[in-house]
Design a protein around this motif. Structure first.
Motif, short mmCIF file in Angstrom:
data_model
loop_
_atom_site.label_atom_id
_atom_site.label_comp_id
_atom_site.label_asym_id
_atom_site.label_seq_id
_atom_site.Cartn_x
_atom_site.Cartn_y
_atom_site.Cartn_z
N ASP A 26 8.08 10.63 -7.30
CA ASP A 26 7.95 11.72 -6.45
C ASP A 26 6.72 12.48 -5.48
O ASP A 26 5.45 12.27 -5.76
N HIS A 27 7.61 12.57 -4.00
CA HIS A 27 6.07 12.48 -3.25
C HIS A 27 5.22 11.14 -3.28
O HIS A 27 3.92 12.04 -2.63
N VAL A 28 5.31 10.20 -3.17
CA VAL A 28 4.28 9.17 -3.16
C VAL A 28 3.52 8.16 -2.16
O VAL A 28 4.74 8.43 -1.26
N GLU A 29 2.56 8.56 -2.20
CA GLU A 29 2.18 7.44 -0.87
C GLU A 29 2.32 5.86 -1.15
O GLU A 29 2.16 5.68 -1.97
N THR A 30 2.89 5.86 0.14
CA THR A 30 3.32 3.99 0.33
C THR A 30 2.38 3.52 0.71
O THR A 30 2.57 3.37 1.79
N PRO A 31 1.30 3.05 0.66
CA PRO A 31 0.76 1.70 1.26
C PRO A 31 1.18 0.58 1.56
O PRO A 31 1.56 -0.13 1.29
N ASP A 32 0.25 -0.32 2.40
CA ASP A 32 1.24 -0.93 3.19
C ASP A 32 1.29 -2.30 2.55
O ASP A 32 0.10 -2.03 1.45
N GLY A 33 2.47 -3.03 2.38
CA GLY A 33 2.49 -3.55 1.29
C GLY A 33 2.62 -3.79 -0.14
O GLY A 33 2.43 -4.53 -0.83
#
Length: 198
Positions: A26-33
């Motif tokens: 839940d609510h995870v940050e999604t880094p580029d790539g």
């Protein structure tokens, strides 16, 4: 030289693995790539043809899965699909099933697309869900009623032959002036449908 090559290979494998993020966070940050992966194959449970029937009323959905669907800066496993709805009077109000294998530039062009795993306490709350149970929230479009906002669909897995499908109706239109002559609701009524696998 062999040690340097092995070290570089190890670093590239570790860095690739570091970019895979399980979808059930839940609510995870999604880094580029990054790759939001369906590591537990949860989405597979929804793939197939599903049908609701109540007298003349019918609602049929076909769902497929795409691995590594590209969003602007990251990849994500998603569901995509099409649907047909026949009203209780027997009139076919919408039928996009023939578009399921259409070669769109992106799977997000389908009338059902996306996959966000939501827990029972997130909108729309699920009072009869088990603790820790996830559902799948996707976009739900009506191809002839563009400009609606707030529409969506939530899929809940019950067992291998049954899912519950909650259609979330519109909260209005994006630009009233451009869509004044169009209805402001989906042709599929906002309701929860218990569907069986065909």
């Amino acid at each position: 030289m062999k040690k340097i090559i092995l070290l570089m290979l190890f670093i590239s494998i570790v860095s690739c693995k570091a970019q895979i993020i399980p979808m059930n966070n839940d609510h995870v940050e999604t880094p580029d790539g990054a790759h939001l992966k369906d590591t537990e194959n949860f989405l597979n449970k929804f793939v197939g043809t599903w049908k609701y029937q109540n007298g003349n009323e019918q609602f049929i959905i076909i769902l497929k899965k795409e691995n590594d669907h590209f969003y602007k800066t990251y990849y994500k496993d998603i569901l995509y699909g099409e649907y047909k709805y026949i009203s209780s009077s027997g009139n076919t109000l919408i039928n996009t099933l023939d578009k399921i294998d259409f070669a769109y530039p992106s799977k997000s062009y389908h009338n059902i697309s996306g996959a966000s795993l939501i827990s029972n306490n997130l909108y729309v709350k699920c009072n009869d869900c088990n603790p820790g149970e996830f559902r799948v929230k996707s976009f739900f479009d009506d191809s002839d009623r563009k400009g609606l906002i707030g529409t969506g669909v939530i899929f809940r897995y019950i067992n291998p032959t049954t899912i519950k499908v909650l259609i979330i109706g519109s909260k209005g239109k994006v630009l009233e002036s451009e869509t004044d002559n169009l209805p402001d609701q989906l042709r599929v009524p906002s309701a929860e449908y218990t569907m069986t696998k065909q």
